[in-house]
Every structure is written in structure tokens, then in C-alpha cells.
Design an enzyme around this catalytic site. Structure first.
Site, short mmCIF file in Angstrom:
data_model
loop_
_atom_site.label_atom_id
_atom_site.label_comp_id
_atom_site.label_asym_id
_atom_site.label_seq_id
_atom_site.Cartn_x
_atom_site.Cartn_y
_atom_site.Cartn_z
N PRO A 37 1.36 -18.22 1.54
CG PRO A 37 0.87 -16.09 0.74
CD PRO A 37 1.65 -16.80 1.80
CG MET A 38 2.49 -21.76 -1.40
SD MET A 38 3.34 -23.25 -0.81
CE MET A 38 2.47 -23.52 0.75
CG HIS A 181 -0.92 -11.19 -3.54
ND1 HIS A 181 0.31 -10.63 -3.77
CD2 HIS A 181 -0.84 -12.46 -4.02
CE1 HIS A 181 1.10 -11.50 -4.36
NE2 HIS A 181 0.43 -12.62 -4.53
N GLY A 182 0.02 -7.55 -2.48
CA GLY A 182 0.52 -6.38 -3.19
C GLY A 182 1.76 -6.65 -4.01
CG HIS A 184 4.21 -12.39 -6.37
ND1 HIS A 184 3.74 -13.52 -5.74
CD2 HIS A 184 5.33 -12.02 -5.67
CE1 HIS A 184 4.52 -13.82 -4.72
NE2 HIS A 184 5.50 -12.92 -4.66
CE1 TYR A 186 -1.17 -12.51 -10.26
CE2 TYR A 186 0.17 -12.62 -8.27
CZ TYR A 186 -0.32 -13.21 -9.42
OH TYR A 186 0.04 -14.49 -9.74
#
Length: 381
Positions: A37-38, A181-182, A184, A186
């Protein structure tokens, strides 16, 4: 044949491991290569257009096995921080349905990555906020640490409901699973990390096991909604944007306390984000984060980080120079995959630069691989 030639030949043979089919629950892939994912900022008002559909289709045509979408925000006003990053709710859903069908028609499978930034602003847009207030479990991380508020119990319930609703939409639209998304820095990560989670209610705690409660409750809610066979992926990372040396787990025992409860809650596959896949996670072992998580949980894992290139992402931003294709990293990640250290290999910048990257690697045509530069983030290729 000298020793170096023999080693290279053996590692080229290991590349075959990248092209072995993969199956877990209902997820069936033609190979082990995942498009990472980007975030790209090409969705005005949160709705991806035909250009975004074509962007994903070209990678699927290039024979990627699984595409994980760029982060898409759940239906929560404070989930997003930039207006041109896509939503996964409302008017955006028909567009995502078209994108998913286009990818499937090209032989790949696709999973949307569901996102809530919490109190984390985007480092490309430090003054941008799409909500009246940014949510954070206890405080903010990133370049701007002012103006946030602590999430209430009602906020937490609403966010859990938002992730669950988005997962059901993904299932309804025919996607192959969902990724939460767990990492970076966030929202989930803000609960995991002791530096940001100072709560003294049930959502806090002194141990990392206690601080996994929010993520566990989201996973349990999603699992209850989508049933036992729909794959749930969770992206995790030790590092945070602008906090590259941060660690949630400093030892394998601490990692067990972190990922063990998440696996028990229902995570099927861990997407283990590192900046360089070839760096060991802990001393005394060559295993990276994906290798350790697989060893501890027994669940499939995805490795990622500088596959095919000679620089890490933020080095590219700092220098602006081309990042050259680096075949030894491809051979090395294939060797580790063959040794069953992890199950899938995510490729990011190399696939931005070259939609045909998978086919070229399969043919060992390394000389034809394209270099990457940050300027590619600004264009569709």
C-alpha cells in the site's frame, strides 16, 4: 564456475519461490508478490477516478499476485487528514468496486487497506486537517503536537463501528479481504505505543498486551461481521513516521505480548512493515520482523522494505536521486522466502517505477528493471 557464480546461480534458483501459488482461507494468489500500500493523493474529495483504476490495473496486468490498496479512510470525520487521499465509504465505494473488478479481471486479487490517522498529520501536508479536531488516544505524534483531544468511550465505539462497516462493504464489493493499518504512528499504533498511549482507562495500560485492547476489539468486531473465512490482515511496524528508531517491542518476549493477543483476536496475516527487509529485528538472529511474527504466532506474514532497490524510502525524499534496481535484494528476499521465514513479499517503490517488474524478475531480466525516484509519486505510470 567459481563460488560467487555458484552462489548467484543458487539464489537465482530461489527466485522460483516468489512464483509459488499461495492459499489461505479464501485468499488464493497466483504468486507470493504483493503490491504494498502506497499513499498517492490522486483522489479528489476522496473519490478515486478512472486514472486510479488504470494505475492498479496495470500492476495486475504485470502479474502481481495481491494488491493492497493505498490507505483509504473509514467513515469517520477525523479519520482523514488530506482531501485527496481516498475514502472507503459513501460516494467512493462504487469507484472501489470498479477498481476491484478491474484487478480481478487481470488475474490478481485485491484488498483495501482501511485507515484512520488518529492524531497523526501527513508529513507531506503538515497543516492539513479534514476534521474539526484530530482524535488521539492520549496525545499527538508527528510534526505538529497541538490541538488534539483524547478520544472518548463513544469515539472509540464509533471508530470500531466504522472499521466494521468498511470491512462489510469490502466483502460486499467482492474484495479478497481487508487490511487494517496498524503501523507508522497512525491510530492503532498510537494505542500500541507507550509514548502516545497514556490513558488510565481500559484502553490504556502499562503493558503492550493491555494496549492492544483497541485493536483486538476492532478485529473481533470485524471478524464477527464478515465471518470466519474472510481474511483480515493487520499492518504493524515498530517505526513511526519521523520516529524511525521507535520500538514497541525490544525483545522477542515483548513481541509475543504484542502480536500474540492480536492473532488470538482473529488476525489472519500480519503485514510487517520495515524500512529494510534484510535487517534483523533483534540481536542473535537474522530474522526480520516478519520472520519473528511468523515464528511467534504461526500465522502467515508479509515482509517488505527496500525490495529491489538500494535506498530506503525517506532517503529518496532527502536526496531526490534515482534509486537504482538492486538484484541482490531480490535474490535475498527470495532465499528467505524459500526458507519459510515469511509467506509473502510486498514490493512498493519498484512497482511504482515499473508495472512490469514481476514479469522481468520472473525472467531474471534484471537489466531491464527501471530505477525509482520520488518524482514518480507525482505521476501515473
Amino acid at each position: 564456475m567459481n563460488i560467487v557464480e555458484a552462489s548467484t546461480e543458487a539464489r537465482d534458483e530461489a527466485i522460483n519461490s516468489l512464483f509459488v501459488p499461495f492459499k489461505y482461507k479464501t485468499l488464493e494468489l497466483r504468486n507470493r508478490i504483493v503490491m504494498s500500500p502506497m499513499t498517492r493523493y490522486f483522489s479528489p474529495d476522496g473519490v478515486p477516478g478512472e486514472d486510479v483504476e488504470e494505475y492498479y490495473r496495470r500492476r495486475a496486468d504485470g502479474e502481481v499476485g495481491l494488491i493492497i490498496s493505498e490507505g483509504a479512510f473509514i467513515d469517520r470525520p477525523t479519520a482523514r487528514n488530506v482531501e485527496t487521499v481516498p475514502s472507503f465509504a459513501g460516494d467512493a465505494l462504487p469507484a472501489w468496486g470498479r477498481i476491484g473488478r478491474a484487478v480481478s479481471e487481470s488475474g490478481a486479487r485485491m484488498i483495501p487497506q482501511l485507515w484512520h490517522v488518529g492524531g497523526h498529520r501527513d508529513f507531506n501536508y503538515p497543516n492539513s486537517s479534514c476534521g474539526d479536531e484530530l482524535e488521539s488516544p492520549s496525545g499527538l505524534i508527528g510534526p505538529d503536537a497541538s490541538g488534539g483531544r483524547t478520544m472518548t468511550a463513544d469515539d472509540v465505539d464509533d471508530v470500531i463501528a466504522g472499521f466494521t462497516s468498511a470491512a462489510l462493504d469490502a466483502q460486499r464489493l467482492g474484495f479478497a479481504g481487508v487490511e487494517l493499518h496498524g503501523g507508522h504512528g497512525y491510530l492503532f499504533d498510537q494505542f500500541f505505543w507507550e509514548e502516545t498511549n497514556k490513558r488510565n482507562d481500559r484502553w490504556g495500560g502499562r503493558s503492550v498486551r493491555e494496549r492492544t485492547l483497541f485493536a483486538r476489539e476492532v478485529v473481533r468486531s470485524v471478524r464477527s461481521a464478515v465471518g470466519p473465512d474472510f481474511p483480515i490482515l493487520l499492518r504493524i511496524s515498530q517505526w513511526k513516521t519521523a520516529f524511525y528508531d521507535a520500538k514497541i517491542a525490544g525483545t522477542p518476549d515483548e513481541l509475543q505480548e504484542w502480536v500474540g493477543p492480536l492473532a488470538d483476536a482473529g488476525v489472519d496475516i500480519f503485514d510487517c512493515s520495515t524500512r529494510r527487509f534484510f535487517e534483523p529485528e533483534f540481536g542473535g538472529s537474522s530474522l526480520n520482523l516478519a520472520g519473528w511474527v511468523r515464528k511467534i504466532t504461526g500465522q502467515p506474514t508479509i515482509t517488505v522494505g527496500s525490495v529491489g532497490l538500494n535506498t530506503h524510502l525517506y532517503q529518496d525524499f532527502e536526496t531526490g536521486e534515482l534509486s537504482a534496481p538492486t538484484p541482490w535484494t531480490i535474490r535475498e528476499v527470495a532465499r528467505r522466502l524459500e526458507n519459510e521465514e515469511f509467506d509473502l513479499v510486498a514490493v512498493g517503490r519498484s512497482l511504482l517505477a515499473d508495472p512490469g517488474w514481476v514479469r522481468k524478475v520472473k525472467a531474471r531480466d534484471f537489466g531491464a528493471l527501471r530505477p525509482y525516484s520520488v518524482e514518480l509519486m507525482k505521476t501515473l505510470v
